[in-house]
Scaffold this active site. Structure first.
Site, PDB file in Angstrom:
ATOM      1  N   LYS A 125       0.866  -1.181   0.000  1.00 17.82           N
ATOM      2  CA  LYS A 125       0.000   0.000   0.000  1.00 17.82           C
ATOM      3  C   LYS A 125       0.894   1.219   0.000  1.00 17.82           C
ATOM      4  O   LYS A 125       2.035   1.166   0.457  1.00 17.82           O
ATOM      5  CB  LYS A 125      -0.871   0.031   1.258  1.00 17.82           C
ATOM      6  CG  LYS A 125      -2.130   0.866   1.098  1.00 17.82           C
ATOM      7  CD  LYS A 125      -3.230   0.068   0.412  1.00 17.82           C
ATOM      8  CE  LYS A 125      -4.445   0.885   0.113  1.00 17.82           C
ATOM      9  NZ  LYS A 125      -5.576   0.038  -0.307  1.00 17.82           N
ATOM     10  N   ASP A 165      -7.109   4.275  -4.377  1.00 14.51           N
ATOM     11  CA  ASP A 165      -7.755   4.096  -3.067  1.00 14.51           C
ATOM     12  C   ASP A 165      -8.405   5.459  -2.781  1.00 14.51           C
ATOM     13  O   ASP A 165      -8.655   6.237  -3.722  1.00 14.51           O
ATOM     14  CB  ASP A 165      -6.736   3.691  -1.986  1.00 14.51           C
ATOM     15  CG  ASP A 165      -7.405   3.192  -0.702  1.00 14.51           C
ATOM     16  OD1 ASP A 165      -7.877   2.051  -0.677  1.00 14.51           O
ATOM     17  OD2 ASP A 165      -7.489   3.952   0.291  1.00 14.51           O
TER      18      ASP A 165
HETATM   19  P1  NDP Z   1     -13.094   7.701  -2.688  1.00 15.10           P
HETATM   20  O1  NDP Z   1     -12.043   8.677  -2.464  1.00 15.10           O
HETATM   21  O2  NDP Z   1     -13.669   7.523  -4.039  1.00 15.10           O
HETATM   22  O3  NDP Z   1     -14.328   7.965  -1.709  1.00 15.10           O
HETATM   23  C1  NDP Z   1     -14.154   7.988  -0.324  1.00 15.10           C
HETATM   24  C2  NDP Z   1     -15.473   8.312   0.319  1.00 15.10           C
HETATM   25  O4  NDP Z   1     -15.371   8.109   1.724  1.00 15.10           O
HETATM   26  C3  NDP Z   1     -15.882   9.765   0.120  1.00 15.10           C
HETATM   27  O5  NDP Z   1     -17.273   9.859   0.115  1.00 15.10           O
HETATM   28  C4  NDP Z   1     -15.278  10.421   1.349  1.00 15.10           C
HETATM   29  O6  NDP Z   1     -15.898  11.645   1.729  1.00 15.10           O
HETATM   30  C5  NDP Z   1     -15.527   9.359   2.391  1.00 15.10           C
HETATM   31  N1  NDP Z   1     -14.505   9.498   3.442  1.00 15.10           N
HETATM   32  C6  NDP Z   1     -13.181   9.387   3.300  1.00 15.10           C
HETATM   33  N2  NDP Z   1     -12.544   9.625   4.456  1.00 15.10           N
HETATM   34  C7  NDP Z   1     -13.515   9.904   5.320  1.00 15.10           C
HETATM   35  C8  NDP Z   1     -13.506  10.248   6.688  1.00 15.10           C
HETATM   36  N3  NDP Z   1     -12.351  10.341   7.378  1.00 15.10           N
HETATM   37  N4  NDP Z   1     -14.697  10.448   7.289  1.00 15.10           N
HETATM   38  C9  NDP Z   1     -15.858  10.345   6.596  1.00 15.10           C
HETATM   39  N5  NDP Z   1     -15.916  10.032   5.291  1.00 15.10           N
HETATM   40  C10 NDP Z   1     -14.770   9.827   4.678  1.00 15.10           C
HETATM   41  O7  NDP Z   1     -12.514   6.316  -2.150  1.00 15.10           O
HETATM   42  P2  NDP Z   1     -13.004   4.820  -2.429  1.00 15.10           P
HETATM   43  O8  NDP Z   1     -14.474   4.786  -2.622  1.00 15.10           O
HETATM   44  O9  NDP Z   1     -12.127   4.250  -3.454  1.00 15.10           O
HETATM   45  O10 NDP Z   1     -12.621   4.114  -1.043  1.00 15.10           O
HETATM   46  C11 NDP Z   1     -13.544   3.965   0.028  1.00 15.10           C
HETATM   47  C12 NDP Z   1     -13.075   2.844   0.927  1.00 15.10           C
HETATM   48  O11 NDP Z   1     -13.013   1.627   0.203  1.00 15.10           O
HETATM   49  C13 NDP Z   1     -11.679   3.028   1.544  1.00 15.10           C
HETATM   50  O12 NDP Z   1     -11.671   2.448   2.830  1.00 15.10           O
HETATM   51  C14 NDP Z   1     -10.806   2.208   0.623  1.00 15.10           C
HETATM   52  O13 NDP Z   1      -9.623   1.788   1.289  1.00 15.10           O
HETATM   53  C15 NDP Z   1     -11.731   1.042   0.321  1.00 15.10           C
HETATM   54  N6  NDP Z   1     -11.445   0.261  -0.862  1.00 15.10           N
HETATM   55  C16 NDP Z   1     -11.350   0.858  -2.095  1.00 15.10           C
HETATM   56  C17 NDP Z   1     -11.118   0.096  -3.227  1.00 15.10           C
HETATM   57  C18 NDP Z   1     -11.099   0.680  -4.598  1.00 15.10           C
HETATM   58  O14 NDP Z   1     -10.958  -0.082  -5.554  1.00 15.10           O
HETATM   59  N7  NDP Z   1     -11.248   1.986  -4.765  1.00 15.10           N
HETATM   60  C19 NDP Z   1     -10.910  -1.357  -3.125  1.00 15.10           C
HETATM   61  C20 NDP Z   1     -11.094  -1.881  -1.796  1.00 15.10           C
HETATM   62  C21 NDP Z   1     -11.326  -1.083  -0.732  1.00 15.10           C
HETATM   63  P3  NDP Z   1     -15.128  13.038   1.469  1.00 15.10           P
HETATM   64  O15 NDP Z   1     -15.197  13.238  -0.002  1.00 15.10           O
HETATM   65  O16 NDP Z   1     -15.894  14.026   2.245  1.00 15.10           O
HETATM   66  O17 NDP Z   1     -13.724  12.855   1.969  1.00 15.10           O
HETATM   67  O1  2IT Z   2      -7.930  -1.650  -0.827  1.00 15.58           O
HETATM   68  C1  2IT Z   2      -7.844  -2.094  -1.979  1.00 15.58           C
HETATM   69  O2  2IT Z   2      -7.916  -3.314  -2.208  1.00 15.58           O
HETATM   70  C2  2IT Z   2      -7.687  -1.150  -3.091  1.00 15.58           C
HETATM   71  N1  2IT Z   2      -7.654   0.058  -2.857  1.00 15.58           N
HETATM   72  C3  2IT Z   2      -7.527  -1.653  -4.496  1.00 15.58           C
HETATM   73  C4  2IT Z   2      -6.101  -2.043  -4.760  1.00 15.58           C
HETATM   74  C5  2IT Z   2      -5.778  -2.422  -6.186  1.00 15.58           C
HETATM   75  O3  2IT Z   2      -4.602  -2.718  -6.403  1.00 15.58           O
HETATM   76  O4  2IT Z   2      -6.649  -2.427  -7.059  1.00 15.58           O
END
Ligand code: NDP
Ligand code: 2IT
Length: 443
Positions: A125, A165
């Site tokens: 990461k 992420d």
């Molecule tokens: P984005 O940046 O697209 O969206 C994040 C969302 O979560 C936004 O709505 C954001 O709000 C909110 N958020 C972030 N930090 C906080 C906080 N401290 N308090 C409240 N709300 C918060 O990210 P993703 O959708 O890609 O990721 C979301 C989660 O999923 C994370 O935990 C990530 O690690 C996990 N994940 C993502 C993957 C991927 O492929 N993208 C794969 C697997 C897991 P705001 O805009 O106000 O910050």
């Molecule tokens: O938490 C996760 O698994 C991710 N943010 C996706 C990682 C990836 O390599 O697609």
């Protein structure tokens, strides 16, 4: 003192003031107790001591110039945790809260998640304490170029393949890819989540959210439930939340709430996803703008989304966003399933509440593995210089999620923890990595 306690003590001592990392390690090590009892060879080979120590940690300066001509400096990092089963793989997070404790917890989780996908990818990461909010495209580009100007020497299509992420989506991957190519002259699959015209995979954008719902559907079907007519609350409104919402709606469920870090919206008629996509994917705005378009919906500032009555809850925002009180509120309102789209969104106390009340629970490393699994499919397509159709990738994703559910359930059952997917996912993910480490000697 038990083997697990001994290793846990070292982790806390060696990584002081990193509570998220301690939390992630504690959960995994605890659930490995029965495996370690059955397999003393893991202790002899120091598997736990080695698996909790990253293979390599890189921390670097990221200088860039903002639109006012002022020099800004951020701290970037990449933690290459484990390469026993494949090249390092995992996302990059851009958020002001990023520090080594966050990146280590995410990198550690990634080892087991990636193993669960059944695909050959190790765990890593990275990220930076840069805050993309309120920055112009030009500032984001200069930041991404500077970040890659250091990172490029540590990564490669067969070495380490970063992705998105929190705070990293198609725009950022594009800027980073351009800079990698410019420095190295290599046109290779060094990042995933690329644009469709330049090596990206169809369905990668949707994959984490879709995969979450595929796995959840499998889990609830096993107990005679379904998404049809279910009321669903989803936190976040970013990549994972948006495509989880879309898949729930396709399966006939009603998503009534979403949030961002400022507050949440409640729409009793069901969320209009086109509006959310416009606000978040096009305008990069705030979720409260939703009620301007849909005046019958309500906006509430601050936390509180888990107090809304629902059948299924899908936390898709960030770590420790759902605590013991939230879990009790969900139970009191009759919620029967919780699945984690985010990484470690439920506190350990919240998970205990779910388990004590027989709420079906799917931990992040199983439930959100569809994103990285589809990233691995993007790597395969890049190696073949070929692309699969959306339907082909989506079918593979579904298959992978169903298998993760089956393998985690089977591992839980084998060790006497029927229906405990936390233990099952940790054990199933661990065994493949541990056996590969045994085979490869003390490295
Ligand atoms: P984005 O940046 O697209 O969206 C994040 C969302 O979560 C936004 O709505 C954001 O709000 C909110 N958020 C972030 N930090 C906080 C906080 N401290 N308090 C409240 N709300 C918060 O990210 P993703 O959708 O890609 O990721 C979301 C989660 O999923 C994370 O935990 C990530 O690690 C996990 N994940 C993502 C993957 C991927 O492929 N993208 C794969 C697997 C897991 P705001 O805009 O106000 O910050
Ligand atoms: O938490 C996760 O698994 C991710 N943010 C996706 C990682 C990836 O390599 O697609």
């Amino acid at each position: 003192m038990s083997y697990v306690q001994e290793v846990m003590e070292t982790v806390v001592k060696r990584n002081p003031n990193e509570p998220e990392f301690h939390q992630a390690v504690q959960e995994v090590l605890e659930s490995l107790e029965p495996v370690l009892e059955k397999h003393p060879e893991y202790r002899t080979a120091g598997i736990l001591e080695r698996i909790v120590e990253p293979e390599r940690q890189i921390i670097f300066r990221v200088p860039w110039v903002d639109d006012n001509g002022k020099v800004q400096v951020n701290r970037g990092m990449r933690i290459q945790f484990n390469s026993a089963i494949g090249p390092y793989k995992g996302g990059l997070r851009l958020h002001p809260t990023v520090y080594p404790g966050i990146i280590k917890f995410l990198g550690f989780e990634q080892i087991f998640k990636n193993s669960l996908t059944g695909l050959p990818i190790g765990g890593a990461k990275g990220g930076c304490d840069f805050d993309p909010k309120g920055k112009s495209d030009a500032e984001v580009m200069r930041f991404c170029q500077s970040f890659m100007t250091e990172l490029y020497r540590h990564i490669g299509a067969d070495i380490d393949v970063p992705a998105g992420d929190i705070g990293v989506g198609g725009r950022e991957i594009g800027f980073m890819y351009g800079q990698y190519k410019r420095i190295t002259t290599l046109y290779e699959g060094v990042l995933t989540g690329k644009g469709l015209n330049w090596g990206g995979s169809l369905a990668r954008t949707e994959a984490t959210g879709y995969g979450l719902v595929y796995l959840t559907d499998e889990m609830i079907k096993a107990k005679g439930k379904s998404f049809k007519d279910a009321t669903v609350v989803i936190s976040g409104s970013g990549n994972v939340a948006i495509y989880a919402t879309q898949k729930v709606q396709q399966l006939g469920g009603k998503v009534v709430a979403l949030n961002d870090s400022n507050g949440y919206i409640y729409d009793k008629d069901g969320i209009n996803l086109d509006t959310v996509k416009r606000i978040k994917e096009v305008e990069r705005g705030r979720i409260k703008d939703y009620v301007k378009v849909h005046p019958t919906a309500e906006y509430f500032e601050g936390t509180g989304i888990w107090k809304i009555k629902c059948d299924v809850a899908l936390p898709c925002a960030t770590q420790n966003e759902l605590d013991e009180e939230d879990a009790k509120a969900l139970v009191a309102n009759g919620c029967f399933a919780v699945a984690e789209g985010a990484n470690m969104p439920s506190t350990p106390e919240a998970v205990k509440v779910f388990q004590a009340n027989k709420v079906m629970f799917a931990p992040g490393k199983a439930a959100n593995a569809g994103g990285v699994a589809t990233s691995a499919l993007e790597m395969s397509q890049n190696s073949m210089r070929y692309s699969w159709t959306f339907e082909e990738v989506d079918a593979k994703l579904k298959d992978i999620m169903v298998n993760i559910y089956k393998n985690a359930s089977a591992a839980a059952r084998e060790y006497g923890y029927e229906d405990n997917l936390v233990v099952g996912a940790n054990i199933a993910g661990f065994l493949k990595v541990a056996d590969s480490m045994l085979a490869q000697g003390i490295v």
